[in-house]
Design a protein around this motif. Sequence first.
Motif, mmCIF file in Angstrom:
data_model
loop_
_atom_site.group_PDB
_atom_site.id
_atom_site.type_symbol
_atom_site.label_atom_id
_atom_site.label_comp_id
_atom_site.label_asym_id
_atom_site.label_seq_id
_atom_site.Cartn_x
_atom_site.Cartn_y
_atom_site.Cartn_z
ATOM 1 N N LYS A 185 -6.821 -6.504 -3.778
ATOM 2 C CA LYS A 185 -7.468 -5.226 -2.997
ATOM 3 C C LYS A 185 -8.945 -5.821 -3.257
ATOM 4 O O LYS A 185 -10.190 -4.939 -2.939
ATOM 5 C CB LYS A 185 -7.399 -3.737 -4.700
ATOM 6 C CG LYS A 185 -6.414 -2.945 -4.384
ATOM 7 C CD LYS A 185 -6.092 -2.207 -5.727
ATOM 8 C CE LYS A 185 -4.738 -1.243 -5.271
ATOM 9 N NZ LYS A 185 -2.869 -1.947 -5.322
ATOM 10 N N ALA A 232 -1.987 -3.068 3.342
ATOM 11 C CA ALA A 232 -2.159 -1.632 2.277
ATOM 12 C C ALA A 232 -2.728 -2.593 1.102
ATOM 13 O O ALA A 232 -4.103 -1.776 0.496
ATOM 14 C CB ALA A 232 -1.368 -0.265 2.102
ATOM 15 N N HIS A 258 -0.326 4.421 0.749
ATOM 16 C CA HIS A 258 -1.727 4.875 0.020
ATOM 17 C C HIS A 258 -1.880 6.118 -0.103
ATOM 18 O O HIS A 258 -1.308 7.247 -0.321
ATOM 19 C CB HIS A 258 -2.931 5.151 1.765
ATOM 20 C CG HIS A 258 -3.748 4.018 1.916
ATOM 21 N ND1 HIS A 258 -2.922 3.257 3.008
ATOM 22 C CD2 HIS A 258 -4.866 3.196 2.194
ATOM 23 C CE1 HIS A 258 -3.168 1.433 3.186
ATOM 24 N NE2 HIS A 258 -4.445 2.148 2.537
ATOM 25 N N LEU A 267 -8.481 7.933 2.398
ATOM 26 C CA LEU A 267 -6.367 7.362 1.949
ATOM 27 C C LEU A 267 -7.338 6.105 1.199
ATOM 28 O O LEU A 267 -7.924 5.522 1.349
ATOM 29 C CB LEU A 267 -6.132 7.456 3.120
ATOM 30 C CG LEU A 267 -5.662 8.108 4.151
ATOM 31 C CD1 LEU A 267 -4.865 7.891 5.013
ATOM 32 C CD2 LEU A 267 -4.769 9.521 3.195
ATOM 33 N N THR A 268 -6.354 5.935 -0.117
ATOM 34 C CA THR A 268 -7.113 4.891 -1.009
ATOM 35 C C THR A 268 -5.249 3.868 -1.258
ATOM 36 O O THR A 268 -5.116 4.210 -1.708
ATOM 37 C CB THR A 268 -6.941 5.389 -1.918
ATOM 38 O OG1 THR A 268 -7.899 4.069 -3.010
ATOM 39 C CG2 THR A 268 -6.641 5.960 -3.626
ATOM 40 N N PRO A 269 -5.789 2.657 -1.202
ATOM 41 C CA PRO A 269 -4.263 1.799 -1.609
ATOM 42 C C PRO A 269 -3.807 2.477 -3.411
ATOM 43 O O PRO A 269 -5.570 2.690 -4.158
ATOM 44 C CB PRO A 269 -4.655 0.670 -1.584
ATOM 45 C CG PRO A 269 -5.408 0.350 -0.942
ATOM 46 C CD PRO A 269 -6.364 1.426 -1.005
ATOM 47 N N LEU A 319 -10.564 1.162 2.206
ATOM 48 C CA LEU A 319 -10.444 1.718 2.263
ATOM 49 C C LEU A 319 -10.161 3.011 3.352
ATOM 50 O O LEU A 319 -10.684 2.442 4.390
ATOM 51 C CB LEU A 319 -10.762 3.204 0.511
ATOM 52 C CG LEU A 319 -11.737 3.851 0.939
ATOM 53 C CD1 LEU A 319 -12.255 4.643 0.366
ATOM 54 C CD2 LEU A 319 -13.049 2.916 1.205
#
Length: 525
Positions: free
Chosen positions: A56, A173, A498, A143-145, A122
């Motif tokens: 991330k 992702a 996500h 939408l967030t991982p 994101l």
Amino acid sequence: MKLANYLEGRWQEGEGAGIALTDPVTGEELVRVSSDGLDLGAALDFARASGGAGLKAMTYEARAALLGRIAEVLTANRDAYFDISLRNSGSTAADAGFDVDGAIFTLKTYARAGKVLGGGRLLKEGARVALAKTEVFQAQHFLTPLSGVAIFINAFNFPAWGLWEKAAPALLAGVPVLVKPATPTAWLTQRMVQDVVDAGILPPGAINVVCGSARDLLDHVGECDVVSFTGSADTAARIRMHPAVVAKSVRINVEADSVNSAILGPDAVPGSPEFDLAVKEIVRELTIKTGQKCTAIRRILAPAAVAPALAEAVAGKLAGMTVGDPRSEAVRVGPLVSKAQQAAAFEGLAKLREEARVVFGGGEGFVPVDADPALAAFVQPTLLYCDQGLMAKYVHDVEVFGPVATVLPYGDIADAIAMARRGCGSLVASVYSASAAFLAALVPAIADLHGRVMVVDGTVGNQHTGHGNVMPNCLHGGAGRAGGGEELGGLRALAMYHRRYVVQGSPALLDALSADAVDAALLGA
């Protein structure tokens, strides 16, 4: 030799003697695997904390570059993977290429596609929504991982592609992966992970492999993990009902049983391009990987007037296929991966024979080339013919996971639609017809029970990608019996990894939060 497991950033050998992996032609023991004594809860914790954080910290584009480097490493070791495929799966060179080269192609596809997401971390979905009389208070969907781990419990038939078709979108992702390959063919998966780890491409904990029993793995899942399973519907049901999965609402993706169809239109008569193309594809699906594909053709629906000629044409082609030890030059079709799979195939074939006659094969008098039938796991390619239609008791329900298919004559288009739907959910149906009226009626009528419908006519010819070939930029999955899951589909696959949420606040806040966001519409581009 016992294969080591890669967990918590280090190689660990399981306790005990382990389970033997064997050569399906000779019965020779090759390696052993064991997961006994491993702390799988700690492995997941490490993957979330170390692997997740490392991934991330990168952008989508940077992670896409990692996939490209993985593809390079796998390409460099391709010969070793072919050798393992031959020894552990009994794969011909064509079978090994289907698996190994398919894995490399999928990674390269996602490496290229991921570049479009650029420097984002994101995804921003849709336009802002005004929530007040003025613009002072608005909402934006993101939408967030996920902060968890993508856990893959895989099937035996694709130890290479089965890993990377799932891992490519997960890693892109920003989600670390832990793969539990099916035990009988775990060697190839383990070796690929080893080569990637040795190359130092991914952050510690970003990729993990456990060989042998899954043991208490699912006891340790968390709310932000994803479990992706490929295998039997019975095992899928147990996973879905696991107490930890239920209690924590863990996201599940399943690819299960699938009694796929090939459907000939009324115009696909002997001598037509569509008839010839159907014959060629049916034979390929019966023989490539010895029919051990979730997408393989199991039922062949043909107009009643054409069905006998179709069966005869397919049988004629099968008669020219040499079956035996893939080490022998003339061999085109190898064994199943194990004696257990051979026994399961024989059991299923016996059920089908209760309501269908054998057109070709069946096993009587069959002797594989350069192999001892007592030791080897061969099943002769077998074509059946069933004229019971919808009244058949087994042919629409029993998936013989090997080189077995059944021809079923149909009366009219309503009959064809009903029989295709009788599969109760399939990964793919292929249709061989140039009739616009037939296709306009058939395709929409079966679409909700099929993840993919491939239509072939004379204008397409041999340029189609194949009934059983899963393309990384197209959806792979199916409704009902096929598991209800979705994989691949290009960047659409990232949605699995996500979580959607909405932020309500001032425009200034939303501007700040959107600084690293990429338009989610790109997932469907």
